[in-house]
Motif scaffolding. Structure first.
Motif, PDB file in Angstrom:
ATOM      1  N   ALA A 432      -9.794  -0.140  -5.532  1.00  0.00           N
ATOM      2  CA  ALA A 432      -8.673   0.804  -5.553  1.00  0.00           C
ATOM      3  C   ALA A 432      -8.933   1.965  -6.514  1.00  0.00           C
ATOM      4  CB  ALA A 432      -7.382   0.072  -5.933  1.00  0.00           C
ATOM      5  N   GLU A 502       0.845  -5.144  -3.759  1.00  0.00           N
ATOM      6  CA  GLU A 502       1.480  -5.460  -5.033  1.00  0.00           C
ATOM      7  C   GLU A 502       1.112  -4.386  -6.049  1.00  0.00           C
ATOM      8  OE1 GLU A 502       3.919  -7.334  -7.321  1.00  0.00           O
ATOM      9  OE2 GLU A 502       3.454  -8.322  -5.424  1.00  0.00           O
ATOM     10  N   PRO A 503       2.016  -3.573  -6.597  1.00  0.00           N
ATOM     11  CA  PRO A 503       3.450  -3.552  -6.283  1.00  0.00           C
ATOM     12  C   PRO A 503       3.729  -2.883  -4.924  1.00  0.00           C
ATOM     13  CG  PRO A 503       2.886  -1.780  -7.813  1.00  0.00           C
ATOM     14  CD  PRO A 503       1.631  -2.559  -7.597  1.00  0.00           C
ATOM     15  N   PHE A 516      -3.842   2.864  -2.304  1.00  0.00           N
ATOM     16  CA  PHE A 516      -2.952   2.071  -1.441  1.00  0.00           C
ATOM     17  C   PHE A 516      -3.697   1.617  -0.186  1.00  0.00           C
ATOM     18  CE2 PHE A 516      -0.391   2.206   2.448  1.00  0.00           C
ATOM     19  CZ  PHE A 516       0.516   1.192   2.204  1.00  0.00           C
ATOM     20  N   ASN A 519      -6.167  -1.042  -0.801  1.00  0.00           N
ATOM     21  CA  ASN A 519      -5.516  -2.351  -0.956  1.00  0.00           C
ATOM     22  C   ASN A 519      -5.083  -2.919   0.400  1.00  0.00           C
ATOM     23  OD1 ASN A 519      -5.972  -2.174  -3.666  1.00  0.00           O
ATOM     24  ND2 ASN A 519      -3.816  -2.010  -4.280  1.00  0.00           N
TER      25      ASN A 519
HETATM   26  C1  LIG Z   1      -4.144  -2.057  -5.680  1.00  0.00           C
HETATM   27  O1  LIG Z   1      -4.458  -3.360  -6.078  1.00  0.00           O
HETATM   28  C2  LIG Z   1      -4.717  -3.483  -7.485  1.00  0.00           C
HETATM   29  C3  LIG Z   1      -5.055  -4.929  -7.748  1.00  0.00           C
HETATM   30  O2  LIG Z   1      -6.108  -5.336  -6.946  1.00  0.00           O
HETATM   31  C4  LIG Z   1      -3.515  -3.098  -8.266  1.00  0.00           C
HETATM   32  O3  LIG Z   1      -3.828  -3.123  -9.638  1.00  0.00           O
HETATM   33  C5  LIG Z   1      -3.081  -1.698  -7.909  1.00  0.00           C
HETATM   34  O4  LIG Z   1      -1.860  -1.377  -8.538  1.00  0.00           O
HETATM   35  C6  LIG Z   1      -2.897  -1.568  -6.390  1.00  0.00           C
HETATM   36  N1  LIG Z   1      -2.617  -0.185  -6.088  1.00  0.00           N
HETATM   37  C7  LIG Z   1      -1.854   0.180  -5.057  1.00  0.00           C
HETATM   38  C8  LIG Z   1      -1.563   1.625  -4.922  1.00  0.00           C
HETATM   39  O5  LIG Z   1      -1.406  -0.615  -4.247  1.00  0.00           O
END
Ligand SMILES: *[C@@H]1O[C@H](CO)[C@@H](O)[C@H](O)[C@H]1NC(C)=O
Ligand SMILES: *[C@@H]1O[C@H](CO)[C@@H](O)[C@H](O)[C@H]1NC(C)=O
Ligand SMILES: *[C@@H]1O[C@H](CO)[C@@H](O)[C@H](O)[C@H]1NC(C)=O
Ligand SMILES: *[C@@H]1O[C@H](CO)[C@@H](O)[C@H](O)[C@H]1NC(C)=O
Ligand SMILES: *[C@@H]1O[C@H](CO)[C@@H](O)[C@H](O)[C@H]1NC(C)=O
Ligand SMILES: *[C@@H]1O[C@H](CO)[C@@H](O)[C@H](O)[C@H]1NC(C)=O
Ligand SMILES: *[C@@H]1O[C@H](CO)[C@@H](O)[C@H](O)[C@H]1NC(C)=O
Ligand SMILES: *[C@@H]1O[C@H](CO)[C@@H](O)[C@H](O)[C@H]1NC(C)=O
Length: 634
Positions: A432, A502-503, A516, A519
């Motif tokens: 990410a 998450e979140p 995003f 993820n």
């Molecule tokens: C993507 O995933 C990481 C954990 O793997 C997390 O720390 C991060 O906040 C996430 N970012 C988004 C935008 O979902």
């Protein structure tokens, strides 16, 4: 037989050809070479064949076209009229390449990779793109403004067939149907009559094009503007000529779009030329130029982009313009200069930066950065796709990485599928934090790859970041479709995926960032049902097939590759046939967008070499077969 013994001795023909010992087989007759390579599915065999084809090209365009057309007919690659029409158009470009080609060379290897699927893509030739200034150490993507989003429509690959006839045969033997090619295909004479609004074996009728624009007007009345990522022209490439392309482009840009859409930013697609995919860079000496394409596009677009940008577009189809009353700059560029099926690119020596387009992009982005503008990049072919040259894609990616804080997103079409690509600052460390840019790839209007569709983005009016997109479709399986297609919401990206990370990203003001989307690809890996839903959406629920094992691995690899050398697309013999359905009546299946007929001719190496032997004998006689071919570099 000399060559065959060689294969056993040297292991690989390719090695032998590339090595100094290659001189051992410096000369051999065309006939010997063809006999020897018929069963050798190697990169070296392909290069030997190039030597023969080069000899054929030296006899002139007419001889080249004549023989290759015969090969196409003999090998039953396409109907006779398709072979004749397509090869008379594409043949002279390939003959031009071959006459100038050094064999072996990187160009020859690339050619063998694209046309025959017999050589792996060569390594990228390193080149460092120059920038007027280093990336500012504080450069970063701006946070969402929270202001009321604007709506922007994205349409792509309309492929409108102005010769579509309701009632004509939709079950023909060509790659697009619904035309009265023969008397028995004509309305009233066929038991497979096409409906009024299209068919999955046919490109879009005008009725479907107008139906979509009408739906956009009705469903998105407040849209700020529309982006259209190219391919106006239909896919009967063996008939397409300058008159038709000009007429098609003018019909779309000057007549239909302005009647419904308030402002359209267009791009040049690979089909928007004749012959298809023919975009010679300025450095190439040829009489087959595409200036008329740029003239037509420029005059069609000037109503939306203004005369200054239209003048730039007249150079080679690219332009840069500020969207009025905003801080957004639209940069539309011509991806055909990195497209493997644009055969003008296989020239000695292949250019690092055809038409200096990348240099122009750097100039525009640098000025935008200095002015604090936000940029959207629009192109036709996604720069990470299997259709993009690894070299051009690598150089382009350097530009993306340098200006990733200024470019809000990139937008493409071409694949006809609903998908995306993520850029990374480090492709060997994909996560990410290293995800730096999104390429949004919009699916097609043409029904050949799924239900007709368009997208609507919800956009931050300050940062121009993408907050969400909603896909609308007209379901061809709906019984009322042929009398009155109903356009309805299919899904929204944020609704479908936002709560899976998450979140959770569910706030309407939150951006769908590269992190995003990275993820989300990780969710695809872990939760197979989410991935299969994505696969179904690619074709808008049309002929959905389970994608697991290698299919899944490769799909996720492609989503994580906006630079083409990392997309996991493997080259193998007959790769071009895989794009069609080899198990059933192949010709009704989707062919890759813009795939040339010549690549289809040579996709089955053995069949094409054996057909070439008999065609050369019939057309050129034993004189040619007894000739000595250039099989090694001189
Ligand atoms: C993507 O995933 C990481 C954990 O793997 C997390 O720390 C991060 O906040 C996430 N970012 C988004 C935008 O979902
Ligand atoms: C071999 O290459 C030379 C130089 O490129 C060319 O003049 C000649 O016509 C070629 N011969 C054949 C058979 O292609
Ligand atoms: C980065 O720093 C420069 C110079 O201090 C400043 O002008 C500019 O606004 C900053 N840019 C960002 C995105 O913070
Ligand atoms: C197309 O025609 C063939 C026979 O020529 C038939 O078997 C096939 O079912 C038809 N396909 C469709 C979609 O009607
Ligand atoms: C339909 O077929 C008949 C006989 O084969 C032919 O005379 C007629 O012209 C065809 N109709 C069209 C519209 O081509
Ligand atoms: C172009 O194609 C159209 C339709 O196939 C045909 O009617 C026309 O004669 C062609 N024009 C030229 C200049 O070849
Ligand atoms: C990219 O990531 C790999 C693996 O983590 C690391 O070894 C390499 O140094 C990174 N490259 C750059 C340029 O940061
Ligand atoms: C399209 O309509 C058919 C028939 O009503 C239905 O089975 C199918 O689920 C619909 N597809 C989508 C994507 O809504």
């Amino acid at each position: 037989m000399l060559l065959l013994r060689w294969i056993t001795a040297a292991g690989l023909l390719g090695v032998a050809f590339a090595s100094p010992e290659g001189e051992l087989v410096k000369k051999s007759t065309v006939s010997d070479i063809l006999s020897d390579i018929e069963n050798a599915f190697t990169c070296g065999a392909c290069e030997a064949l190039l030597g023969v084809l080069q000899g054929l090209a030296h006899l002139g365009n007419d001889a080249f076209v004549d023989v290759i057309t015969d090969v196409c007919v003999l090998a039953s690659v396409e109907d006779k009229d398709v072979c004749e029409g397509a090869i008379s158009r594409e043949g002279p470009i390939l003959a031009h390449d071959l006459r100038n080609m050094h064999i072996p060379s990187k160009t020859a290897t690339l050619f063998c990779s694209t046309v025959f699927g017999l050589c792996d893509s060569p390594d990228v030739t390193e080149h460092t793109v120059e920038f007027p200034s280093a990336k500012p150490s504080n450069a970063s993507r701006p946070s969402p403004s929270g202001e009321t989003p604007i709506q922007v429509v994205h349409i792509s690959d309309i492929h409108v067939d102005l010769s579509y006839e309701t009632g004509a045969n939709y079950n023909c033997t060509k790659n697009i149907c619904c035309r009265p090619y023969t008397e028995s295909d004509a309305p009233g004479n066929t038991s497979f009559p096409a409906g009024g609004y299209g068919n999955s074996n046919c490109d879009s009728p005008l009725t479907l094009e107008e139906s979509m624009y009408g739906a956009i007007e009705h469903l998105v009345p407040d849209a700020s503007f529309t982006i259209f990522t190219g391919d106006v022209v239909e896919g009967a490439v063996w008939l397409v000529n300058e008159t038709e392309v000009t007429n098609d482009l003018n019909d779309a840009y000057k007549t239909r779009m302005p009647s419904y859409l308030n402002k359209v930013y267009g791009v040049v697609g690979n089909h928007d030329a004749a012959p298809v995919n023919s975009f010679p860079p300025a450095a190439i000496d040829t009489t087959i130029d595409s200036q008329w394409v740029y003239d037509t596009l420029s005059s069609g677009w000037s109503q939306w982009i203004g005369s200054e940008a239209a003048t730039t577009a007249d150079n080679y189809g690219s332009y840069s313009v500020k969207h009025p009353g905003s801080n957004l700059r639209i940069i539309s560029f011509n991806t055909n200069f990195y497209y493997k099926e644009n055969f003008w690119l296989y020239e000695e020596t292949m250019e690092t930066d055809p038409n200096s387009q990348l240099r122009w992009l750097v100039t525009e982005l640098s000025a935008a950065e200095a002015a604090g503008e936000r940029v959207w990049l629009l192109g036709h072919m996604p720069m990470g796709s299997g259709d993009a040259f690894h070299d051009g894609s690598n150089y382009f990616n350097q530009i993306i990485q340098r200006y990733d804080a200024t470019i809000a997103a990139a937008f493409y079409g071409h694949t006809h599928k609903d998908e995306f690509e993520i850029s990374y600052s480090n492709y060997t460390d994909q996560n990410a934090n290293t995800a730096t840019m999104m390429s949004y790839i919009a699916p097609a209007l043409t029904p050949t790859s799924g239900n007709p569709t368009f997208r609507v983005y919800s956009v931050d009016p300050v940062t121009f970041g993408i907050l969400d997109f909603t896909v609308y479709i007209a379901n061809m399986s709906n019984p009322a479709y042929q009398s009155n297609p109903k356009w309805e919401k299919y899904y929204s990206a944020k609704e479908a995926y936002g709560s899976l990370v998450e979140p959770a990203i569910t706030d309407s003001a939150a951006e769908l960032t590269p992190a995003f989307w990275h993820n989300i690809t990780a969710v695809f890996e872990k939760e197979d049902s989410v991935f299969q839903d994505y696969i179904a959406r690619k074709t808008r629920g049309w002929k959905v097939e389970l994608c697991s094992g290698d299919c899944k691995t490769e799909e996720i690899c492609q989503l994580r590759a906006a630079e083409s050398q990392y997309n996991c697309v493997t080259i193998s013999p007959g790769i071009n046939f895989k794009k069609r359905d080899t198990t059933s009546t192949a010709k009704h299946q989707e062919s890759a967008c813009g795939q040339s007929t010549i690549t289809a001719v040579f996709a089955d190496f053995q069949r094409s070499v054996s057909a070439l032997k008999s065609s050369a004998l019939t057309k050129l006689g034993s004189d040619f077969l007894d000739k000595t071919a250039n099989t090694t570099s001189s």
